[in-house]
Design an enzyme around this catalytic site. Structure first.
Site, PDB file in Angstrom:
ATOM      1  N   ILE A  31      50.810  39.581  39.532  1.00 23.60           N
ATOM      2  CA  ILE A  31      51.997  39.405  40.149  1.00 23.60           C
ATOM      3  C   ILE A  31      51.382  37.912  41.199  1.00 23.60           C
ATOM      4  O   ILE A  31      52.425  37.241  40.940  1.00 23.60           O
ATOM      5  CB  ILE A  31      52.024  40.504  41.694  1.00 23.60           C
ATOM      6  CG1 ILE A  31      53.396  40.190  42.299  1.00 23.60           C
ATOM      7  CG2 ILE A  31      51.188  40.296  42.365  1.00 23.60           C
ATOM      8  CD1 ILE A  31      53.430  41.820  42.608  1.00 23.60           C
ATOM      9  N   GLY A  92      33.425  39.631  44.451  1.00 25.08           N
ATOM     10  CA  GLY A  92      35.401  38.963  44.415  1.00 25.08           C
ATOM     11  C   GLY A  92      36.043  40.081  44.335  1.00 25.08           C
ATOM     12  O   GLY A  92      37.440  39.245  43.851  1.00 25.08           O
ATOM     13  N   GLN A  93      35.933  41.563  43.463  1.00 22.80           N
ATOM     14  CA  GLN A  93      37.093  42.340  42.968  1.00 22.80           C
ATOM     15  C   GLN A  93      37.655  42.765  44.476  1.00 22.80           C
ATOM     16  O   GLN A  93      37.372  43.139  45.748  1.00 22.80           O
ATOM     17  CB  GLN A  93      36.245  43.226  42.480  1.00 22.80           C
ATOM     18  CG  GLN A  93      37.346  44.001  41.798  1.00 22.80           C
ATOM     19  CD  GLN A  93      36.361  45.218  41.158  1.00 22.80           C
ATOM     20  OE1 GLN A  93      35.236  45.778  40.767  1.00 22.80           O
ATOM     21  NE2 GLN A  93      37.287  46.174  40.243  1.00 22.80           N
ATOM     22  N   HIS A  99      39.408  45.681  35.414  1.00 23.18           N
ATOM     23  CA  HIS A  99      40.651  44.836  35.056  1.00 23.18           C
ATOM     24  C   HIS A  99      40.172  43.776  34.190  1.00 23.18           C
ATOM     25  O   HIS A  99      39.227  42.915  34.547  1.00 23.18           O
ATOM     26  CB  HIS A  99      41.779  44.359  35.624  1.00 23.18           C
ATOM     27  CG  HIS A  99      41.005  43.526  37.369  1.00 23.18           C
ATOM     28  ND1 HIS A  99      40.752  44.968  38.001  1.00 23.18           N
ATOM     29  CD2 HIS A  99      41.032  42.752  38.135  1.00 23.18           C
ATOM     30  CE1 HIS A  99      40.816  44.116  38.689  1.00 23.18           C
ATOM     31  NE2 HIS A  99      41.271  42.911  38.835  1.00 23.18           N
TER      32      HIS A  99
HETATM   33  P1  5GP Z   1      41.037  40.421  41.367  1.00 25.49           P
HETATM   34  O1  5GP Z   1      40.514  40.050  42.465  1.00 25.49           O
HETATM   35  O2  5GP Z   1      40.087  42.734  41.730  1.00 25.49           O
HETATM   36  O3  5GP Z   1      40.131  40.956  40.486  1.00 25.49           O
HETATM   37  O4  5GP Z   1      41.951  40.459  41.032  1.00 25.49           O
HETATM   38  C1  5GP Z   1      42.946  41.910  41.013  1.00 25.49           C
HETATM   39  C2  5GP Z   1      44.449  40.644  40.511  1.00 25.49           C
HETATM   40  O5  5GP Z   1      45.879  42.023  40.605  1.00 25.49           O
HETATM   41  C3  5GP Z   1      45.349  39.577  41.650  1.00 25.49           C
HETATM   42  O6  5GP Z   1      44.942  38.682  40.647  1.00 25.49           O
HETATM   43  C4  5GP Z   1      46.249  40.109  41.651  1.00 25.49           C
HETATM   44  O7  5GP Z   1      46.997  38.733  41.932  1.00 25.49           O
HETATM   45  C5  5GP Z   1      46.699  41.174  41.302  1.00 25.49           C
HETATM   46  N1  5GP Z   1      47.725  41.892  41.738  1.00 25.49           N
HETATM   47  C6  5GP Z   1      47.650  42.299  42.701  1.00 25.49           C
HETATM   48  N2  5GP Z   1      47.909  43.913  42.741  1.00 25.49           N
HETATM   49  C7  5GP Z   1      48.894  43.812  41.858  1.00 25.49           C
HETATM   50  C8  5GP Z   1      50.183  44.323  41.603  1.00 25.49           C
HETATM   51  O8  5GP Z   1      50.655  45.062  42.364  1.00 25.49           O
HETATM   52  N3  5GP Z   1      51.036  43.786  40.280  1.00 25.49           N
HETATM   53  C9  5GP Z   1      50.521  42.854  39.379  1.00 25.49           C
HETATM   54  N4  5GP Z   1      50.848  42.606  38.283  1.00 25.49           N
HETATM   55  N5  5GP Z   1      49.279  42.270  39.938  1.00 25.49           N
HETATM   56  C10 5GP Z   1      48.422  42.776  41.181  1.00 25.49           C
END
Ligand code: 5GP
Ligand code: ZN
Length: 112
Positions: A31, A92-93, A99
């Site tokens: 997103i 940083g998760q 994912h």
């Molecule tokens: P992390 O920091 O946990 O590795 O990354 C989480 C990712 O999920 C971020 O890049 C963020 O933009 C994405 N993200 C968070 N909420 C949503 C959502 O509701 N939809 C989508 N498509 N991506 C999301």
């Protein structure tokens, strides 16, 4: 996991812009993309972090890795891409449903 946003996306309770789906895995555009192409590959089953994955999920993890180049190519990243798995608060998760980020399409050294 009722409070997990990625589980809600898997269950269709929240929308996503999907690029791939099968019975075990879902991939959708991030997103807040930090490259021209930026999507996430997730298992449909709730696994909080890579550190919570178990030996029984070895095939599933391999499937996610092997999907990355195939989907990256389909999304126009023929020249290559980056992968990233942030693990835990120290990594940083932000979303605690495993994912793999797949991104690229900008400067090959600094695609962000
Ligand atoms: P992390 O920091 O946990 O590795 O990354 C989480 C990712 O999920 C971020 O890049 C963020 O933009 C994405 N993200 C968070 N909420 C949503 C959502 O509701 N939809 C989508 N498509 N991506 C999301
Ligand atoms: Zn989840």
């Amino acid at each position: 996991m009722s409070d997990c946003i990625f589980c809600k996306i898997v269950e269709g309770q929240l929308p996503c812009n999907s690029v791939y789906e099968d019975d075990e895995v879902l991939a959708f555009h991030d997103i807040r993309p930090f490259a021209r192409v930026h999507f996430l590959i997730i298992p449909k089953a709730h696994i909080a972090t890579l550190a919570d994955a178990e030996p029984a999920q070895e095939r599933l993890l391999g499937k996610m890795l092997l999907l990355a180049p195939r989907l990256a190519k389909e999304q126009g990243l023929e020249a290559g891409f980056k992968t990233l798995v942030n693990t835990g608060r120290g990594g940083g998760q932000e979303v605690f449903h495993l994912h793999m980020h797949v991104f690229g399409g900008g400067d090959p050294v600094r695609p962000v």
